[in-house]
Design an enzyme around this catalytic site. Sequence first.
Site, PDB file in Angstrom:
ATOM      1  N   ASN A   9       1.000  -1.165  -0.153  1.00  0.00           N
ATOM      2  CA  ASN A   9       0.242   0.009  -0.102  1.00  0.00           C
ATOM      3  C   ASN A   9       1.134   1.410   0.279  1.00  0.00           C
ATOM      4  OD1 ASN A   9      -1.759   2.372   0.228  1.00  0.00           O
ATOM      5  ND2 ASN A   9      -2.350   1.338   2.461  1.00  0.00           N
ATOM      6  N   TRP A  10       1.271   2.098  -1.152  1.00  0.00           N
ATOM      7  CA  TRP A  10       1.942   2.885  -1.399  1.00  0.00           C
ATOM      8  C   TRP A  10       1.454   4.478  -0.363  1.00  0.00           C
ATOM      9  CZ3 TRP A  10       4.347   2.574  -7.077  1.00  0.00           C
ATOM     10  CH2 TRP A  10       5.190   1.653  -7.121  1.00  0.00           C
ATOM     11  N   LYS A  11       0.444   4.325  -0.259  1.00  0.00           N
ATOM     12  CA  LYS A  11      -1.035   5.736  -0.062  1.00  0.00           C
ATOM     13  C   LYS A  11      -0.344   7.110  -0.831  1.00  0.00           C
ATOM     14  CE  LYS A  11       0.547   3.240   4.509  1.00  0.00           C
ATOM     15  NZ  LYS A  11       0.077   3.759   5.847  1.00  0.00           N
ATOM     16  N   HIS A  96      -9.634   0.957   4.845  1.00  0.00           N
ATOM     17  CA  HIS A  96      -8.269   1.379   5.391  1.00  0.00           C
ATOM     18  C   HIS A  96      -8.428   2.735   6.220  1.00  0.00           C
ATOM     19  CE1 HIS A  96      -4.389   2.422   5.993  1.00  0.00           C
ATOM     20  NE2 HIS A  96      -4.249   1.478   5.885  1.00  0.00           N
ATOM     21  N   GLU A  98      -6.446   5.261   7.891  1.00  0.00           N
ATOM     22  CA  GLU A  98      -6.724   5.888   7.101  1.00  0.00           C
ATOM     23  C   GLU A  98      -7.707   6.741   6.561  1.00  0.00           C
ATOM     24  OE1 GLU A  98      -3.121   5.537   5.840  1.00  0.00           O
ATOM     25  OE2 GLU A  98      -1.836   5.268   7.318  1.00  0.00           O
ATOM     26  N   GLY A 171       2.802   1.416  10.227  1.00  0.00           N
ATOM     27  CA  GLY A 171       3.125   2.820  10.565  1.00  0.00           C
ATOM     28  C   GLY A 171       3.938   3.320  12.573  1.00  0.00           C
ATOM     29  N   SER A 204       2.841  -2.619  10.682  1.00  0.00           N
ATOM     30  CA  SER A 204       4.317  -2.616  10.354  1.00  0.00           C
ATOM     31  C   SER A 204       5.163  -3.778   9.825  1.00  0.00           C
ATOM     32  CB  SER A 204       4.913  -2.294  11.830  1.00  0.00           C
ATOM     33  OG  SER A 204       4.244  -0.878  12.344  1.00  0.00           O
ATOM     34  N   GLY A 225       2.638  -0.901   4.154  1.00  0.00           N
ATOM     35  CA  GLY A 225       2.702   0.131   3.925  1.00  0.00           C
ATOM     36  C   GLY A 225       4.462   0.674   4.268  1.00  0.00           C
ATOM     37  N   GLY A 226       5.231   1.223   4.998  1.00  0.00           N
ATOM     38  CA  GLY A 226       6.208   1.953   4.855  1.00  0.00           C
ATOM     39  C   GLY A 226       6.992   1.046   3.847  1.00  0.00           C
TER      40      GLY A 226
HETATM   41  C1  PEP Z   1      -1.171  -0.258   5.751  1.00  0.00           C
HETATM   42  O1  PEP Z   1      -0.650   1.348   5.867  1.00  0.00           O
HETATM   43  O2  PEP Z   1      -2.031  -1.073   5.627  1.00  0.00           O
HETATM   44  C2  PEP Z   1       0.324  -0.309   7.184  1.00  0.00           C
HETATM   45  C3  PEP Z   1      -0.039  -1.305   7.235  1.00  0.00           C
HETATM   46  O3  PEP Z   1       1.260   0.194   6.674  1.00  0.00           O
HETATM   47  P1  PEP Z   1       2.708  -0.074   7.537  1.00  0.00           P
HETATM   48  O4  PEP Z   1       3.350  -1.314   6.788  1.00  0.00           O
HETATM   49  O5  PEP Z   1       3.252   0.472   7.031  1.00  0.00           O
HETATM   50  O6  PEP Z   1       2.194  -0.214   9.170  1.00  0.00           O
END
Ligand code: PEP
Length: 241
Positions: A9-11, A96, A98, A171, A204, A225-226
Amino acid sequence: MRKIVIAGNWKMYKTRTESLEFLQGFMSCLTETPEEREVVLCVPFTSLAVLSKNLHGSRIRLGAQNVHWQESGAFTGEISGPMLSELGVRYVIIGHSERRQYFGETDETVNLRLKAAQKYDLIPILCVGETKQQRDAGETEAHIFSQLAKDLVDVDQEKLVIAYEPIWAIGTGDTCETKEANRVIGLIRSKLTNPGVPIQYGGSVKPENIDEVMAQPEIDGVLVGGASLEAASFARIVNYQ
Ligand code: PEP
């Protein structure tokens, strides 16, 4: 055998140029990935067209991060199912945390988006999960069961992926203990009419913990995500042991 789905997920990261740069590095690392693992990149709308063109014939699937429930109309800033399908998009993240936290997404709108995605042959990745406050109050199960009950009304569970994402682990570098994630995912599965729905863990995930996460029997993949923003790091994740 349930399908394994590893999704990035590049957000709101990466321009069109940066997306292409990522792809070059990432593709070269994928040769060793077992065929049965579905690899998905959920990218900003502005990168969909160029990635679609460059992913043609590849095993990487394209994903979006939202979809509106109407086919077209006066909905400034939104995007519809046919617009995504035409670009070759296969998956779409819906609900999501967010979106729920910053953009007023509710279980009712999540449900509408899920049904619209399926209508246009997009596989939704439905995100559910609890806040730290809910976890500390012992409300994790009740909260997630309530999300599932409302979000999945009239949704076809044959064309669905669910991501369990504890909000406090997103995150933050604070991963949910793998056995606990496995337990919650087992509970989520017990509420589904189709036990074959792939259920991912998200929060994470990184190269250092992917092997332990994927060793859990209930976990059918990850939403990242990250660590999906860097080609070598995401390649290590999709090539977990
Ligand atoms: C996400 O955005 O769905 C996510 C799990 O982010 P991260 O891996 O950065 O915690």
